[in-house]
Design a protein around this motif. Structure first.
Motif, short mmCIF file in Angstrom:
data_model
loop_
_atom_site.label_atom_id
_atom_site.label_comp_id
_atom_site.label_asym_id
_atom_site.label_seq_id
_atom_site.Cartn_x
_atom_site.Cartn_y
_atom_site.Cartn_z
N MET A 14 10.69 -4.18 4.40
CA MET A 14 11.86 -3.38 4.16
C MET A 14 12.49 -4.10 3.01
O MET A 14 13.14 -3.60 2.09
CB MET A 14 12.78 -3.04 5.14
N LYS A 15 12.86 -5.42 3.21
CA LYS A 15 13.49 -6.37 2.26
C LYS A 15 12.95 -6.33 1.04
O LYS A 15 13.61 -6.39 -0.10
CB LYS A 15 13.84 -7.73 2.73
N SER A 16 11.52 -6.66 1.07
CA SER A 16 10.75 -6.78 -0.15
C SER A 16 10.85 -5.54 -1.03
O SER A 16 10.73 -5.50 -2.18
CB SER A 16 9.16 -7.18 0.22
N GLN A 17 10.57 -4.28 -0.02
CA GLN A 17 10.70 -2.98 -0.96
C GLN A 17 12.06 -2.77 -1.67
O GLN A 17 12.11 -2.36 -2.78
CB GLN A 17 10.48 -1.92 0.13
N ALA A 18 13.13 -3.23 -0.84
CA ALA A 18 14.55 -2.99 -1.48
C ALA A 18 14.49 -3.94 -2.71
O ALA A 18 15.28 -3.53 -3.61
CB ALA A 18 15.67 -3.29 -0.51
N ASP A 19 14.08 -5.14 -2.77
CA ASP A 19 14.40 -5.97 -3.93
C ASP A 19 13.28 -5.60 -5.03
O ASP A 19 13.66 -5.76 -6.04
CB ASP A 19 13.34 -7.48 -3.43
N LEU A 20 12.20 -5.03 -4.77
CA LEU A 20 11.36 -4.58 -5.71
C LEU A 20 11.73 -3.42 -6.54
O LEU A 20 11.81 -3.16 -7.65
CB LEU A 20 9.86 -4.06 -5.13
N MET A 21 12.59 -2.25 -5.79
CA MET A 21 13.39 -1.21 -6.29
C MET A 21 14.26 -1.90 -7.09
O MET A 21 14.34 -1.13 -8.27
CB MET A 21 13.92 -0.32 -5.19
N LEU A 22 15.02 -2.80 -6.98
CA LEU A 22 16.15 -3.28 -7.63
C LEU A 22 15.45 -3.94 -8.89
O LEU A 22 16.08 -3.53 -10.02
CB LEU A 22 16.86 -4.23 -6.95
N GLU A 23 14.43 -4.39 -8.93
CA GLU A 23 13.93 -5.35 -10.23
C GLU A 23 13.28 -4.08 -11.00
O GLU A 23 13.53 -4.15 -12.10
CB GLU A 23 12.63 -6.00 -9.66
#
Length: 260
Positions: free
Chosen positions: A70-79
């Motif tokens: 979930m954290k990786s998905q959130a960071d990817l969406m931000l980038e």
């Protein structure tokens, strides 16, 4: 001489009668109940019953595999949203440069300028929309970072572990009590007194305290006078503060309080 002895005895007896001995219990003024905010499995427990911990010491850690995704998905969406913002910013910058260049040409067709103006408006709208996406993705990433911090629970203050309800592999639910800490430095004595002697107690009054198990005597001060939660008992609670010095005094110990 005989009469003098009798009078002295009666005087001593009357003075003793003025003293009232009450029983109480040592309690901690700094009790911390640690609960989980999220559901998951316990990965590791760093403390056991009776351990003394300092503020920010690790207490336990939860499994993080699901939260990692979930954290990786959130960071990817931000980038990705930042890349989209940069794309539309450059497109708008190029259109504005073309508009300025067209303006310098005195013979430019108005239709070309209107077309560029229309494109600039569209690019501006797309840029604003992408900026909103960045803001939302940033909030989501911060939320996931906060959740990630709660996966490793830390001690909120110094204390002693008096209750531990978890072990490795256990499933914890939100709000479940996992660990209880008590501050053994901030100790008080909890006493219930009858309403018949309430006129003799008030905040700030000093009285004698004894903890028989360790033969410790000292002077305490009434910190608070509190109505009992159960009105049928006709009791009033007192909280008495005292100096424990370097004695091994713990919550739950029996205490005696002498009220003059």
């Amino acid at each position: 001489m005989k009469k003098l002895l009798i009078v002295t005895f009666l005087l001593i007896a009357s003075l003793k009668a003025e003293e009232i001995t009450l029983t109480g219990t040592v309690v901690s003024d700094g009790q911390k109940m640690i609960g989980s905010r999220y559901m998951g499995y316990v990965k590791e427990v760093f403390v056991k019953l009776g351990d003394k911990v300092k503020r920010e010491d690790d207490l336990y850690e939860m499994e993080s595999a699901e939260f990692d995704i979930m954290k990786s998905q959130a960071d990817l969406m931000l980038e990705q949203s930042k890349i989209v913002v940069e794309f539309w910013r450059k497109r708008l910058e190029n259109i504005n440069k073309r508009k300025e260049k067209l303006k310098s040409n005195k013979k430019f067709p108005m239709t070309d300028f209107d077309d560029l103006e229309s494109q600039a408006e569209n690019f501006t709208a797309m840029l604003e929309s992408a900026q909103v996406m960045v803001e939302q993705a940033s909030i989501k990433a911060k939320q996931m970072a906060t959740i990630f911090n709660y996966l490793k629970m830390k001690a909120p203050s110094d204390g002693v572990v008096v209750q531990k309800n978890i072990k490795v592999g256990d499933m914890v639910m939100p709000g479940m009590l996992t660990i209880m800490l008590v501050d053994t430095e901030s100790l008080e004595i909890d006493v219930s007194v009858s309403e018949s002697i309430i006129s003799r107690v008030h905040e700030g009054k000093r009285l004698a305290i004894e903890i028989p198990s360790i033969k410790y005597k000292t002077i305490g001060t009434i910190k608070a006078v509190i109505p009992d939660a159960n009105p049928m008992t006709h009791k009033i609670k007192m909280r008495i503060s005292f100096d424990r010095k370097d004695k091994n005094i713990f919550p739950g110990m029996y205490a005696k309080v002498t009220l003059n």
